[in-house]
Motif scaffolding. Structure first.
Motif, short mmCIF file in Angstrom:
data_model
loop_
_atom_site.label_atom_id
_atom_site.label_comp_id
_atom_site.label_asym_id
_atom_site.label_seq_id
_atom_site.Cartn_x
_atom_site.Cartn_y
_atom_site.Cartn_z
N ALA A 1 45.68 1.73 -44.19
CA ALA A 1 46.63 2.32 -43.24
C ALA A 1 47.50 3.41 -43.84
O ALA A 1 47.89 4.36 -43.13
N THR A 2 47.84 3.30 -45.13
CA THR A 2 48.88 4.18 -45.67
C THR A 2 48.48 5.01 -46.89
O THR A 2 49.18 5.97 -47.21
N HIS A 3 47.41 4.66 -47.58
CA HIS A 3 47.04 5.41 -48.77
C HIS A 3 46.09 6.54 -48.39
O HIS A 3 44.99 6.29 -47.91
N PRO A 4 46.48 7.80 -48.61
CA PRO A 4 45.68 8.92 -48.10
C PRO A 4 44.39 9.12 -48.88
O PRO A 4 44.28 8.73 -50.04
N THR A 5 43.44 9.78 -48.24
CA THR A 5 42.23 10.20 -48.94
C THR A 5 42.56 11.45 -49.76
O THR A 5 43.58 12.12 -49.55
N TRP A 6 41.66 11.77 -50.69
CA TRP A 6 41.84 13.00 -51.47
C TRP A 6 41.76 14.24 -50.59
O TRP A 6 42.45 15.24 -50.85
N ASP A 7 40.96 14.20 -49.54
CA ASP A 7 40.88 15.34 -48.63
C ASP A 7 42.23 15.60 -47.97
O ASP A 7 42.65 16.75 -47.82
N ARG A 8 42.92 14.54 -47.57
CA ARG A 8 44.23 14.71 -46.95
C ARG A 8 45.24 15.26 -47.94
O ARG A 8 46.06 16.11 -47.60
N VAL A 9 45.21 14.76 -49.17
CA VAL A 9 46.14 15.26 -50.18
C VAL A 9 45.93 16.76 -50.40
O VAL A 9 46.90 17.53 -50.49
N GLU B 1 65.00 13.22 -59.32
CA GLU B 1 65.40 13.60 -60.67
C GLU B 1 65.24 15.09 -60.91
O GLU B 1 66.17 15.78 -61.37
N LEU B 2 64.07 15.63 -60.58
CA LEU B 2 63.83 17.05 -60.81
C LEU B 2 64.59 17.92 -59.82
O LEU B 2 64.91 19.07 -60.13
N GLY B 3 64.87 17.38 -58.64
CA GLY B 3 65.66 18.14 -57.69
C GLY B 3 67.05 18.43 -58.20
O GLY B 3 67.62 19.49 -57.93
N ARG B 4 67.60 17.49 -58.97
CA ARG B 4 68.93 17.70 -59.56
C ARG B 4 68.89 18.78 -60.65
O ARG B 4 69.88 19.47 -60.88
N VAL B 5 67.74 18.92 -61.32
CA VAL B 5 67.61 19.89 -62.40
C VAL B 5 67.21 21.27 -61.88
O VAL B 5 67.78 22.29 -62.28
N LEU B 6 66.24 21.30 -60.97
CA LEU B 6 65.65 22.56 -60.53
C LEU B 6 66.17 23.03 -59.19
O LEU B 6 65.98 24.21 -58.83
N GLY B 7 66.79 22.12 -58.43
CA GLY B 7 67.15 22.42 -57.06
C GLY B 7 66.15 21.78 -56.12
O GLY B 7 64.94 21.94 -56.31
N PRO B 8 66.61 21.06 -55.09
CA PRO B 8 65.67 20.32 -54.22
C PRO B 8 64.68 21.22 -53.50
O PRO B 8 63.58 20.78 -53.15
N HIS B 9 65.03 22.49 -53.25
CA HIS B 9 64.12 23.38 -52.54
C HIS B 9 62.90 23.75 -53.36
O HIS B 9 61.91 24.26 -52.81
N ARG B 10 62.92 23.50 -54.67
CA ARG B 10 61.80 23.85 -55.53
C ARG B 10 60.91 22.65 -55.86
O ARG B 10 59.94 22.79 -56.61
N VAL B 11 61.21 21.49 -55.30
CA VAL B 11 60.46 20.27 -55.60
C VAL B 11 59.82 19.76 -54.32
O VAL B 11 60.47 19.67 -53.28
N ALA B 12 58.53 19.43 -54.38
CA ALA B 12 57.79 18.98 -53.21
C ALA B 12 56.89 17.81 -53.59
O ALA B 12 56.61 17.60 -54.77
N PRO B 13 56.43 17.04 -52.61
CA PRO B 13 55.58 15.88 -52.93
C PRO B 13 54.13 16.26 -53.19
O PRO B 13 53.60 17.20 -52.60
N LEU B 14 53.51 15.54 -54.10
CA LEU B 14 52.07 15.57 -54.31
C LEU B 14 51.61 14.13 -54.43
O LEU B 14 51.76 13.50 -55.47
N ARG B 15 51.08 13.62 -53.33
CA ARG B 15 50.63 12.23 -53.33
C ARG B 15 49.33 12.09 -54.13
O ARG B 15 48.71 13.08 -54.50
N ARG B 16 48.95 10.86 -54.40
CA ARG B 16 47.66 10.57 -55.00
C ARG B 16 46.75 10.02 -53.91
O ARG B 16 47.18 9.25 -53.05
N GLY B 17 45.50 10.40 -53.96
CA GLY B 17 44.55 9.93 -52.98
C GLY B 17 43.74 8.75 -53.48
O GLY B 17 43.83 8.35 -54.64
N VAL B 18 42.97 8.19 -52.59
CA VAL B 18 42.09 7.07 -52.91
C VAL B 18 40.73 7.33 -52.28
O VAL B 18 40.65 7.78 -51.12
#
Length: 433
Positions: free
Chosen positions: A401-409, A204-221
């Motif tokens: 297996a798949t949910h990252p730690t906060w250190d990894r994020v 959604e935001l890539g269409r507004v801002l341009g995909p090069h300006r949008v990156a992932p920020l996962r949540r940790g556990v």
């Protein structure tokens, strides 16, 4: 060393919501960074996380990491309900104290769209017109405020407007969502990079801002805190009086319509009317606490807001985590429930379903927001203990297996964005609103 300021314009206390907890955990991870990396270089990060608080104070986590609480200018607590369950923020257009502190930092990371963010954007634009150092302005999206406002407006319209008049409520909700989304996008357009937790949000935001300006920020556990615990059920009964001789369905979060609480209440009531021995456990506070108690009586335990350590024990003592909310951008409570070994039941198409690796196997998704369908989904688990056990086991396995730690994020998602080359006058200037 790069000095990073993260701006969290929410009040921090022992029972704050997921947005505040996210940055508390990331700050703790930053404090664990070694002074020297394996190649002999420094970690390169000095981090200050700004929250709101009743008084100004500093909490030092390490020589390079600190939490700062600033008094709000226009505190929303006066607008909150009597139970005070809503997040407290600052609606002022400018925060003078923050404005005085920001210039000491190189990177300004906004996480909302209220007083802190508007102050940072205004100062960044002023810096772009001057001759001094130009800060790097970044942002991350943690709450879909426009969607939340829309859902809440529809809910209020249903309570305040006499009779069945969806027209005015729908118009107000759609208008509020449109205006707030435009405002959010204008603020984000001033940032060189925007971090978003979900693939749908990035698109959604890539269409507004341009995909090069949008990156992932996962949540940790925090896998040490949230994990299966065979002794937790007994403690749940002893500490809170929760009946342990029947299946326990848990909800954690603010008890209001934006989280789907009326839908969950109706579905559990329907299960009880069908003769199922099921008990609902709710951790949180909000406007729906009274209606839930009235509807379910002895079949619900309202525990109120809980700090993380006590909440972890409550998770581990229950069987199913039911979370009908569609307003989450991520929903850390879902990841915490899965790590604790609960079978999660979620709305199909909600962002929270992205925590699942194999929907139907490590969690259940419900197609429609209908009490009957939710009751059927819960009954399918509660009436078949082998199926419930299998889903719980797979949920915990997916979490490990798949949910990252906060250190990894921190190291994989944030440090690469925070620590590029220092700013220069040649960097692209903030865009005008």
């Amino acid at each position: 060393m790069s000095s990073v300021a993260v701006l969290v314009e929410l009040e921090r206390n022992g029972t704050s919501g997921g947005h505040v907890k996210c940055w508390e955990r990331l700050a703790e991870s930053a404090a664990r960074l070694p002074e020297r990396l394996p190649d002999g270089s420094g970690s390169g990060l000095d981090l200050t996380v700004y929250f709101l608080g009743e008084r100004e104070r500093v909490e030092v986590l390490s020589p390079r990491v600190r939490l700062v609480m600033l008094r709000p200018v226009l505190r929303t607590a006066a607008l909150a309900s009597a139970d005070g369950a809503e997040d407290v923020t600052d609606l002022a257009p400018h925060h003078p104290r923050l404005a005085a502190l920001l210039p000491r930092h190189d990177v300004w990371h906004c996480t909302h769209s209220f007083a802190y963010a508007t102050t940072a954007v205004r100062l960044a634009r002023r810096a772009a017109r001057g001759s001094g150092p130009l800060p790097r302005l970044l942002a991350s999206v943690h709450t879909d405020v426009p969607l939340l406002a829309s859902v809440y407006a529809r809910y209020l319209a249903g309570r305040w407007l006499p009779g069945d008049r969806p027209g005015p409520g729908a118009f107000l909700a759609d208008r509020a969502e449109t205006l707030l989304r435009r405002r959010r996008d204008r603020l984000l357009d001033s940032c060189e990079r925007v971090l978003v937790p979900t693939s749908a949000g990035r698109a959604e935001l890539g269409r507004v801002l341009g995909p090069h300006r949008v990156a992932p920020l996962r949540r940790g556990v925090d896998h040490e805190r949230f994990r299966p615990d065979p002794g937790a059920r007994g403690r749940l009964g002893r500490e809170y009086g929760v009946p342990t001789d029947r299946p326990l369905v848990l909800f954690a979060g603010r008890l209001d319509a934006t989280k789907g609480v009326p839908l969950l209440t109706a579905s559990v009531r329907l299960l009880r009317e069908r003769g199922r021995a099921v008990h609902l456990v709710m951790a949180g506070a909000g406007a729906e606490a009274g209606p839930v108690r009235h509807a379910l009586g002895a079949d619900v335990s309202l525990l109120g807001p809980l700090p993380q350590d006590r909440l972890a024990r409550v998770y581990a003592g229950c069987d199913v985590f039911a979370f009908p909310s569609r307003t989450e951008t991520c929903g850390n409570v879902v990841a915490e429930a899965m790590a604790s070994g609960l079978a999660v039941v979620l709305p199909e198409g909600a962002h929270t379903a992205e925590w699942l690796s194999a929907p139907g196997r490590d969690g259940i998704v419900v197609r429609r927001d209908d009490p009957g369908e939710w009751a059927d989904a819960l009954a399918a688990l509660l009436d078949h203990p082998p199926l419930l056990s299998a889903v719980r086991h797979r949920a915990a396995a997916t979490a490990r297996a798949t949910h990252p730690t906060w250190d990894r994020v921190l190291t994989e998602d944030l440090l690469p964005v925070w620590l590029p080359q220092p700013p220069s006058r040649d960097r692209e200037r903030p865009r005008a609103a």
